[in-house]
Design a protein around this motif. Structure first.
Motif, mmCIF file in Angstrom:
data_model
loop_
_atom_site.group_PDB
_atom_site.id
_atom_site.type_symbol
_atom_site.label_atom_id
_atom_site.label_comp_id
_atom_site.label_asym_id
_atom_site.label_seq_id
_atom_site.Cartn_x
_atom_site.Cartn_y
_atom_site.Cartn_z
ATOM 1 N N VAL A 81 -14.184 -6.507 -1.273
ATOM 2 C CA VAL A 81 -12.813 -6.975 -1.023
ATOM 3 C C VAL A 81 -12.147 -7.216 -2.371
ATOM 4 N N TYR A 82 -10.818 -7.078 -2.395
ATOM 5 C CA TYR A 82 -10.092 -7.079 -3.661
ATOM 6 C C TYR A 82 -8.896 -8.020 -3.619
ATOM 7 N N ARG B 259 -8.911 2.000 -6.833
ATOM 8 C CA ARG B 259 -7.977 1.702 -5.738
ATOM 9 C C ARG B 259 -6.541 1.733 -6.247
ATOM 10 N N GLY B 260 -6.311 1.083 -7.366
ATOM 11 C CA GLY B 260 -4.961 1.080 -7.927
ATOM 12 C C GLY B 260 -4.485 2.464 -8.301
ATOM 13 N N ILE B 261 -5.384 3.263 -8.852
ATOM 14 C CA ILE B 261 -5.022 4.616 -9.279
ATOM 15 C C ILE B 261 -4.647 5.480 -8.074
ATOM 16 N N VAL B 262 -5.513 5.491 -7.055
ATOM 17 C CA VAL B 262 -5.293 6.401 -5.930
ATOM 18 C C VAL B 262 -4.047 6.011 -5.137
ATOM 19 N N VAL B 263 -3.817 4.714 -4.940
ATOM 20 C CA VAL B 263 -2.634 4.288 -4.183
ATOM 21 C C VAL B 263 -1.363 4.653 -4.939
ATOM 22 N N PHE C 86 3.013 7.907 2.447
ATOM 23 C CA PHE C 86 3.038 6.455 2.282
ATOM 24 C C PHE C 86 1.628 5.922 2.448
ATOM 25 N N CYS C 87 1.140 5.219 1.432
ATOM 26 C CA CYS C 87 -0.216 4.692 1.463
ATOM 27 C C CYS C 87 -0.194 3.185 1.233
ATOM 28 N N PRO C 88 -0.458 2.392 2.287
ATOM 29 C CA PRO C 88 -0.584 0.950 2.080
ATOM 30 C C PRO C 88 -1.748 0.654 1.145
ATOM 31 N N GLU C 89 -1.675 -0.440 0.432
ATOM 32 C CA GLU C 89 -2.764 -0.794 -0.472
ATOM 33 C C GLU C 89 -3.940 -1.341 0.322
ATOM 34 N N PRO C 90 -5.101 -0.673 0.282
ATOM 35 C CA PRO C 90 -6.273 -1.186 0.992
ATOM 36 C C PRO C 90 -6.778 -2.462 0.308
ATOM 37 N N GLU C 91 -7.265 -3.389 1.106
ATOM 38 C CA GLU C 91 -7.751 -4.660 0.565
ATOM 39 C C GLU C 91 -9.272 -4.734 0.514
ATOM 40 N N GLY C 92 -9.947 -3.734 1.095
ATOM 41 C CA GLY C 92 -11.403 -3.755 1.105
ATOM 42 C C GLY C 92 -11.975 -2.360 1.230
ATOM 43 N N ALA C 93 -13.318 -2.281 1.243
ATOM 44 C CA ALA C 93 -14.066 -1.027 1.324
ATOM 45 C C ALA C 93 -13.697 -0.123 0.145
ATOM 46 N N LEU D 213 -9.141 9.276 2.195
ATOM 47 C CA LEU D 213 -9.720 9.629 0.908
ATOM 48 C C LEU D 213 -10.641 8.494 0.476
ATOM 49 N N SER D 214 -11.904 8.810 0.268
ATOM 50 C CA SER D 214 -12.821 7.835 -0.312
ATOM 51 C C SER D 214 -12.633 7.850 -1.819
ATOM 52 N N TYR D 215 -12.410 6.660 -2.405
ATOM 53 C CA TYR D 215 -12.272 6.628 -3.864
ATOM 54 C C TYR D 215 -13.568 6.171 -4.536
ATOM 55 N N ALA D 216 -14.698 6.444 -3.862
ATOM 56 C CA ALA D 216 -16.011 6.180 -4.443
ATOM 57 C C ALA D 216 -16.483 7.399 -5.213
ATOM 58 N N LEU D 217 -15.715 7.774 -6.226
ATOM 59 C CA LEU D 217 -16.073 8.876 -7.111
ATOM 60 C C LEU D 217 -15.536 8.550 -8.493
ATOM 61 N N SER D 218 -15.932 9.294 -9.492
ATOM 62 C CA SER D 218 -15.579 8.953 -10.867
ATOM 63 C C SER D 218 -14.073 8.943 -11.072
#
Length: 408
Positions: free
Chosen positions: A219-220, A310-314, A324-331, A383-388
């Motif tokens: 969580v962020y 997270r900040g970069i992808v959003v 339009f991409c809401p800012e995710p708060e977790g995962a 989009l999963s942002y679990a990558l470099s």
């Protein structure tokens, strides 16, 4: 009954034949196949950390391999020492006090979800499933004989459902409510107040709740994780918690999850597992023991990296017209709405669905994303942002370039 539909002629049972392939795994497999063929594909499909499992966990597994004690069958419900450690970890992380007898160790979170539903659902029982949902939930419900009832939340509410929506979906057949926070695929996190309101509503109507806590430590910002049975103790007798080591400790391939619930339900699920798979791999269980008993330093480092990504992808997704991409708060997922791009011309094609749009992005930009249809909500991409950081920026830049060519 015609010969074509007789039981002797049916090659695959109707029950199993109705199961859809995991869309997220299918996208990941296709991306890996294309990369193996030499194409520079960047995959945003799989939901797994890109970090290695911490060394101390791997070391514990290596030592277990050498111990003849773990070369034999062990209790189907899990190693006693692991169950005790999970109980301690649950109190530490969630504030929820449970006994080891309330825990079943499973082959990953997917087996936990299926066995939990199988233990409490009878044919025709309804389960309220907030959408967007992870692809496995409705399939597990159907396999267990239940009926998933979708309640859809969109980007205007941050993908969070309300008590009023849940109440509108409740019928005399409703038995279970699914509660997931942080959420896959949206990254949505419910506030403690909203979670408590849902919990109180569940208690009021005598329903069961299954809560998936697999992303509890991811969580962020100002968002906080809330364990439903910890803040609403009255629902504990009808609450099943699903969790595991996959996301917190970068252990997706080790396949260790667990169920926490009332003793009679856990005993029933354990009986099922005793016939389905017997015990989880002892080596993996010892690795999980080291994980849940150890520090949370590794997840803190991962969380910092995920927060940055997270900040970069959003930011980059919201720079695209029609997205339009809401800012995710977790995962570690972004779930942009792309409905405004459907039907527009992009390199000679007019994708009418997000399935077609995702295919176009893979073919033209060599980037793999998962269409919202997989999660019960067409018009979106996951989009999963679990990558470099490098792959993240390159991949979204390719999407920006491609979708920036859209025209009416």
């Amino acid at each position: 009954m015609s010969a074509a539909t007789s039981p002797s002629e049916r090659r695959v049972s109707a029950r199993i034949g109705a199961i859809s392939e995991s869309a997220t795994l299918a996208v990941d497999a296709k991306a890996k196949a294309l990369k193996a063929a030499g194409r520079p594909v960047i995959g945003f499909g799989a939901g797994e950390p890109d970090f290695p499992t911490p060394d101390y966990i791997v070391d514990a597994a290596v030592e277990a391999c050498r111990n003849p004690k773990y070369h034999r069958y062990t209790p189907a419900g899990g190693l006693p020492e692991l169950k005790a450690a999970i109980a301690e970890k649950t109190l530490r992380d969630s504030g929820y006090e449970v006994d080891a007898s309330q825990i079943l160790v499973t082959n990953g979170g997917k087996q936990a979800i299926y066995e939990a539903f199988a233990a409490i659902l009878d044919p025709g029982d309804e389960v309220i499933v907030p959408a967007p949902y992870w692809t496995t939930y409705p399939e597990s419900i159907r396999l267990a004989g239940g009926v998933p009832v979708e309640v859809v939340a969109d980007e205007t509410t941050g993908y969070r459902v309300s008590v009023e929506q849940l109440e509108a979906a409740r019928t005399e057949k409703t038995k279970v409510v699914l509660f997931v926070s942080p959420s896959n695929p949206t990254g949505a996190v419910y506030s403690e107040a909203d979670a408590e309101a849902i919990g109180r509503w569940v208690v009021e109507h005598g329903l069961w709740v299954m809560t998936d806590e697999i992303y509890e430590h991811l969580v962020y910002g100002d968002a906080t994780f809330t364990s439903l049975p910890a803040i609403v103790p009255e629902l504990r007798d009808k609450c099943i918690v699903v969790n595991g080591v996959a996301k917190t400790y970068a252990m997706t391939g080790w396949r260790v999850g667990w169920i926490i619930g009332p003793k009679d339900v856990v005993k029933a699920a354990t009986n099922l597992q005793s016939h389905a798979t017997s015990n989880v791999s002892n080596v993996a269980q010892i690795a999980a023991l080291a994980a849940v008993s150890g520090p949370l330093d590794a997840v803190a480092e991962m969380r910092t990296a995920f927060d940055r990504r997270r900040g970069i992808v959003v930011r980059m997704l919201n720079e695209i017209d029609g997205v339009f991409c809401p800012e995710p708060e977790g995962a570690f997922y972004a779930y942009p709405a792309v409905k405004d791009l459907l039907g527009k011309e992009i390199r000679g094609k007019r994708p009418a669905t997000t399935v077609e749009l995702a295919a176009l992005i893979l073919d033209e930009a060599e980037v793999a994303v998962v269409p919202g249809e997989a999660f019960g909500t067409p018009g979106y991409l996951r989009l999963s942002y679990a990558l470099s950081d490098e792959d993240l920026i390159e991949g979204v830049s390719r999407i920006q370039k491609l979708l920036g060519e859209a025209k009416a």
